[in-house]
Motif scaffolding. Structure first.
Motif, mmCIF file in Angstrom:
data_model
loop_
_atom_site.group_PDB
_atom_site.id
_atom_site.type_symbol
_atom_site.label_atom_id
_atom_site.label_comp_id
_atom_site.label_asym_id
_atom_site.label_seq_id
_atom_site.Cartn_x
_atom_site.Cartn_y
_atom_site.Cartn_z
ATOM 1 N N LEU A 87 0.931 -1.145 0.134
ATOM 2 C CA LEU A 87 -0.062 -0.056 -0.004
ATOM 3 C C LEU A 87 0.867 1.343 -0.143
ATOM 4 C CD1 LEU A 87 -2.712 1.212 0.142
ATOM 5 C CD2 LEU A 87 -2.587 1.316 2.647
ATOM 6 N N SER A 88 1.901 1.352 0.709
ATOM 7 C CA SER A 88 2.720 2.445 0.754
ATOM 8 C C SER A 88 3.551 2.531 -0.425
ATOM 9 C CB SER A 88 3.842 2.512 1.932
ATOM 10 O OG SER A 88 4.608 1.253 1.774
ATOM 11 N N VAL A 89 3.716 1.676 -1.196
ATOM 12 C CA VAL A 89 4.636 1.629 -2.464
ATOM 13 C C VAL A 89 3.437 2.227 -3.390
ATOM 14 C CG1 VAL A 89 5.377 0.554 -4.509
ATOM 15 C CG2 VAL A 89 6.330 0.149 -2.174
ATOM 16 N N LYS B 5 3.362 12.224 1.117
ATOM 17 C CA LYS B 5 4.147 13.001 0.620
ATOM 18 C C LYS B 5 5.422 13.125 1.815
ATOM 19 C CE LYS B 5 1.496 15.834 -2.446
ATOM 20 N NZ LYS B 5 1.048 17.093 -2.496
ATOM 21 N N SER B 6 5.204 13.019 3.216
ATOM 22 C CA SER B 6 6.330 13.514 4.078
ATOM 23 C C SER B 6 7.075 11.941 4.273
ATOM 24 C CB SER B 6 5.451 13.811 5.541
ATOM 25 O OG SER B 6 4.915 12.450 6.097
ATOM 26 N N GLY B 7 6.649 10.862 3.836
ATOM 27 C CA GLY B 7 7.114 9.539 4.087
ATOM 28 C C GLY B 7 6.773 8.821 5.252
ATOM 29 N N ALA B 8 5.556 9.515 5.770
ATOM 30 C CA ALA B 8 5.146 8.794 7.119
ATOM 31 C C ALA B 8 4.508 7.341 6.752
ATOM 32 C CB ALA B 8 4.035 9.667 7.709
ATOM 33 N N MET B 9 4.043 7.209 5.529
ATOM 34 C CA MET B 9 3.319 5.846 5.252
ATOM 35 C C MET B 9 4.362 4.773 5.102
ATOM 36 S SD MET B 9 0.224 5.683 2.752
ATOM 37 C CE MET B 9 0.022 4.052 2.895
ATOM 38 N N ILE B 10 5.596 5.211 4.750
ATOM 39 C CA ILE B 10 6.764 4.262 4.592
ATOM 40 C C ILE B 10 7.178 3.962 5.925
ATOM 41 C CG2 ILE B 10 9.337 4.060 3.783
ATOM 42 C CD1 ILE B 10 7.095 4.175 1.471
ATOM 43 N N GLU B 11 7.369 4.948 6.777
ATOM 44 C CA GLU B 11 7.675 4.623 8.205
ATOM 45 C C GLU B 11 6.711 3.660 8.969
ATOM 46 O OE1 GLU B 11 10.798 5.428 9.394
ATOM 47 O OE2 GLU B 11 11.240 6.234 7.440
#
Length: 158
Positions: free
Chosen positions: A21-23, A84-90
């Motif tokens: 999902l994050s990708v 956009k902030s990368g929080a989903m990847i984190e």
């Protein structure tokens, strides 16, 4: 479902789902997101057949587990600023770490490595499913997706 509680199974399922999902959210588009969701579904549905001897994957992704309805995941609320902030990847990395910590010691080292590879493969399948162009054509893996995959690979120790 074997040696895992329902909550533990949810953790095991959440790691690859959030990775994919994050990708998918990195380069979100109407058509491409639908194509990527289908790729993710295919990975999840085929996991048990692809890894027939892996106790982790069998417990979390067997047809019986998936059809039981007992393993439910909260649909994450996706906010544009988190993408956009990368929080989903984190968040996906946190989910990966939780899942790996859970299976460490419960499964053999080869099974854990296969599970790690499966998590990573979910992200790769999503990244390679659709391109950035019109109707999902064009370059398949964007620079941002490749960067996320590199981070996942590092976290997974692959």
């Amino acid at each position: 479902m074997g040696d895992y509680t329902i909550a533990e199974l949810q953790t095991l399922v959440r790691a690859p789902m959030m990775t994919g999902l994050s990708v998918a959210m990195i380069d979100m588009g109407l058509v491409s997101t639908a194509i990527e969701a289908a790729a993710m579904s295919k990975q999840i549905a085929g996991a048990a057949a692809k890894y027939p001897a892996n106790s982790i994957i069998q417990a979390a992704f067997s047809e019986a587990t998936l059809k039981s309805g007992e393993v439910k995941l909260d649909k994450p609320e996706v906010k544009p600023e988190e993408v956009k902030s990368g929080a989903m990847i984190e968040e996906a990395i946190a989910d990966i770490n939780a899942a790996i910590a859970l299976v460490d010691g419960k499964a053999s080292a080869p099974e854990v490595m296969e599970y790690k590879q499966f998590i990573y493969d979910c992200g790769v399948a999503v990244a390679e499913a659709a391109g950035s162009g019109l109707f999902g054509t064009g370059t398949k893996v964007s620079a941002a997706e490749a960067e996320a995959l590199d981070r996942f690979k590092l976290v997974l120790g692959l």
